[in-house]
Motif scaffolding. Structure first.
Motif, PDB file in Angstrom:
ATOM      1  N   VAL A 187      -9.102   2.005  -2.652  1.00 27.21           N
ATOM      2  CA  VAL A 187     -10.463   2.313  -3.123  1.00 27.21           C
ATOM      3  C   VAL A 187     -11.374   2.713  -1.971  1.00 27.21           C
ATOM      4  O   VAL A 187     -12.045   3.745  -2.026  1.00 27.21           O
ATOM      5  CB  VAL A 187     -11.044   1.109  -3.914  1.00 27.21           C
ATOM      6  CG1 VAL A 187     -12.519   1.297  -4.180  1.00 27.21           C
ATOM      7  CG2 VAL A 187     -10.281   0.936  -5.217  1.00 27.21           C
ATOM      8  N   ASP A 188     -11.408   1.940  -0.901  1.00 29.79           N
ATOM      9  CA  ASP A 188     -12.307   2.239   0.220  1.00 29.79           C
ATOM     10  C   ASP A 188     -11.927   3.520   0.960  1.00 29.79           C
ATOM     11  O   ASP A 188     -12.786   4.156   1.559  1.00 29.79           O
ATOM     12  CB  ASP A 188     -12.333   1.069   1.202  1.00 29.79           C
ATOM     13  CG  ASP A 188     -13.088  -0.131   0.628  1.00 29.79           C
ATOM     14  OD1 ASP A 188     -13.924   0.087  -0.276  1.00 29.79           O
ATOM     15  OD2 ASP A 188     -12.820  -1.259   1.072  1.00 29.79           O
ATOM     16  N   GLU A 189     -10.673   3.907   0.907  1.00 31.53           N
ATOM     17  CA  GLU A 189     -10.223   5.131   1.580  1.00 31.53           C
ATOM     18  C   GLU A 189     -10.843   6.388   0.945  1.00 31.53           C
ATOM     19  O   GLU A 189     -10.937   7.412   1.607  1.00 31.53           O
ATOM     20  CB  GLU A 189      -8.707   5.253   1.541  1.00 31.53           C
ATOM     21  CG  GLU A 189      -7.975   4.095   2.180  1.00 31.53           C
ATOM     22  CD  GLU A 189      -8.203   4.032   3.679  1.00 31.53           C
ATOM     23  OE1 GLU A 189      -8.371   5.079   4.319  1.00 31.53           O
ATOM     24  OE2 GLU A 189      -8.203   2.901   4.213  1.00 31.53           O
ATOM     25  N   TYR A 190     -11.226   6.291  -0.316  1.00 33.36           N
ATOM     26  CA  TYR A 190     -11.785   7.441  -1.027  1.00 33.36           C
ATOM     27  C   TYR A 190     -13.309   7.433  -1.090  1.00 33.36           C
ATOM     28  O   TYR A 190     -13.903   8.301  -1.684  1.00 33.36           O
ATOM     29  CB  TYR A 190     -11.201   7.528  -2.444  1.00 33.36           C
ATOM     30  CG  TYR A 190      -9.802   8.080  -2.460  1.00 33.36           C
ATOM     31  CD1 TYR A 190      -9.587   9.449  -2.513  1.00 33.36           C
ATOM     32  CD2 TYR A 190      -8.696   7.239  -2.410  1.00 33.36           C
ATOM     33  CE1 TYR A 190      -8.299   9.960  -2.528  1.00 33.36           C
ATOM     34  CE2 TYR A 190      -7.406   7.744  -2.427  1.00 33.36           C
ATOM     35  CZ  TYR A 190      -7.225   9.113  -2.483  1.00 33.36           C
ATOM     36  OH  TYR A 190      -5.949   9.636  -2.492  1.00 33.36           O
ATOM     37  N   ARG A 191     -13.948   6.448  -0.510  1.00 27.47           N
ATOM     38  CA  ARG A 191     -15.423   6.377  -0.553  1.00 27.47           C
ATOM     39  C   ARG A 191     -16.040   7.181   0.551  1.00 27.47           C
ATOM     40  O   ARG A 191     -15.526   7.480   1.537  1.00 27.47           O
ATOM     41  CB  ARG A 191     -15.880   4.934  -0.459  1.00 27.47           C
ATOM     42  CG  ARG A 191     -15.535   4.238  -1.736  1.00 27.47           C
ATOM     43  CD  ARG A 191     -16.130   2.895  -1.800  1.00 27.47           C
ATOM     44  NE  ARG A 191     -15.565   2.336  -3.030  1.00 27.47           N
ATOM     45  CZ  ARG A 191     -15.976   1.267  -3.592  1.00 27.47           C
ATOM     46  NH1 ARG A 191     -16.948   0.606  -3.097  1.00 27.47           N
ATOM     47  NH2 ARG A 191     -15.420   0.834  -4.677  1.00 27.47           N
TER      48      ARG A 191
ATOM     49  N   THR B 273       0.851  -1.185   0.000  1.00 28.51           N
ATOM     50  CA  THR B 273       0.000   0.000   0.000  1.00 28.51           C
ATOM     51  C   THR B 273       0.888   1.236   0.000  1.00 28.51           C
ATOM     52  O   THR B 273       1.814   1.329   0.808  1.00 28.51           O
ATOM     53  CB  THR B 273      -0.909   0.017   1.245  1.00 28.51           C
ATOM     54  OG1 THR B 273      -1.710  -1.168   1.214  1.00 28.51           O
ATOM     55  CG2 THR B 273      -1.814   1.230   1.247  1.00 28.51           C
TER      56      THR B 273
ATOM     57  N   GLY C 131     -14.225   6.410  -5.139  1.00 29.58           N
ATOM     58  CA  GLY C 131     -13.350   5.300  -4.778  1.00 29.58           C
ATOM     59  C   GLY C 131     -12.546   4.754  -5.935  1.00 29.58           C
ATOM     60  O   GLY C 131     -11.452   4.222  -5.741  1.00 29.58           O
ATOM     61  N   GLU C 132     -13.077   4.881  -7.138  1.00 29.07           N
ATOM     62  CA  GLU C 132     -12.352   4.414  -8.319  1.00 29.07           C
ATOM     63  C   GLU C 132     -11.413   5.490  -8.855  1.00 29.07           C
ATOM     64  O   GLU C 132     -10.333   5.192  -9.352  1.00 29.07           O
ATOM     65  CB  GLU C 132     -13.334   3.992  -9.423  1.00 29.07           C
ATOM     66  CG  GLU C 132     -14.022   2.663  -9.152  1.00 29.07           C
ATOM     67  CD  GLU C 132     -15.071   2.746  -8.048  1.00 29.07           C
ATOM     68  OE1 GLU C 132     -15.795   3.750  -7.983  1.00 29.07           O
ATOM     69  OE2 GLU C 132     -15.147   1.810  -7.235  1.00 29.07           O
TER      70      GLU C 132
ATOM     71  N   SER D 168      -5.689  -1.074  -3.320  1.00 34.32           N
ATOM     72  CA  SER D 168      -6.152  -1.231  -1.936  1.00 34.32           C
ATOM     73  C   SER D 168      -6.691   0.075  -1.347  1.00 34.32           C
ATOM     74  O   SER D 168      -7.261   0.078  -0.247  1.00 34.32           O
ATOM     75  CB  SER D 168      -5.009  -1.741  -1.058  1.00 34.32           C
ATOM     76  OG  SER D 168      -3.959  -0.793  -1.047  1.00 34.32           O
TER      77      SER D 168
ATOM     78  N   SER E 197     -20.292   8.194  -5.879  1.00 31.99           N
ATOM     79  CA  SER E 197     -20.201   6.755  -6.137  1.00 31.99           C
ATOM     80  C   SER E 197     -18.948   6.383  -6.942  1.00 31.99           C
ATOM     81  O   SER E 197     -18.565   5.225  -6.974  1.00 31.99           O
ATOM     82  CB  SER E 197     -21.444   6.277  -6.878  1.00 31.99           C
ATOM     83  OG  SER E 197     -21.546   6.933  -8.137  1.00 31.99           O
TER      84      SER E 197
END
Length: 162
Positions: A158-162, A3, A126-127, A156, A123
């Motif tokens: 992706v979830d950090e930006y949601r 990461t 995260g991408e 890894s 939405s």
């Protein structure tokens, strides 16, 4: 796969959109111990840009170029409209419908780059977010002479930006 330990961007609500929309801004800040002109050249000179991001065809003075990404993450070709260009302070672009802004400030020997991707559907943050972190890390590597990061290390986040 590891990461990245670089500075992440921030996901902020859009301030100029209706409250019932779910649009956000992705905001990144990087500082470099380099003159602003060096950062400007890395962002706008075709030869330097190709080392970390992509190549473009066309004349920027016309307000339009075609950009082709040149890395393992993406090889798409997109239309770019130059909305604002104030060398060496920054620019704003419409990249195939994405509103991107780069602002540079130099104080002493340090240049700060502020990058914003506006009007991002929540939405999709995260991408998109890890991608911009990846490209800014590539810029840092190109400027410092370090190794370019690998896209697979950013999946890894992706979830950090949601």
């Amino acid at each position: 796969m590891s990461t990245p330990d670089t500075v992440m961007g921030e996901v902020r609500p859009e301030s100029d959109c209706p409250q019932d929309t779910s649009l956000v801004r992705l905001v990144y800040r990087r500082s470099f111990a380099l003159p602003g002109g060096d950062i400007w050249e890395a962002l706008t000179d075709p030869r330097q840009l190709s080392r970390w991001y992509g190549t473009f065809t066309g004349d920027p003075a016309t307000g339009r170029v075609e950009l082709t990404m040149t890395d393992e993450h993406d090889s798409a070709t997109v239309d770019v409209r130059i909305l604002r260009c104030t060398p060496p302070a920054g620019f704003s672009l419409d990249v195939d419908g994405w509103l991107l802004t780069v602002d540079l400030r130099t104080v002493g020997r340090v240049t700060t780059l502020d990058f914003t991707h506006s009007h991002v559907p929540r939405s999709e943050a995260g991408e998109i977010g890890p991608g911009w972190q990846y490209y800014l890390d590539r810029l840092d590597a190109a400027l410092s002479g370090g190794p370019l990061p690998r896209w697979s290390d950013y999946l890894s986040l992706v979830d950090e930006y949601r």
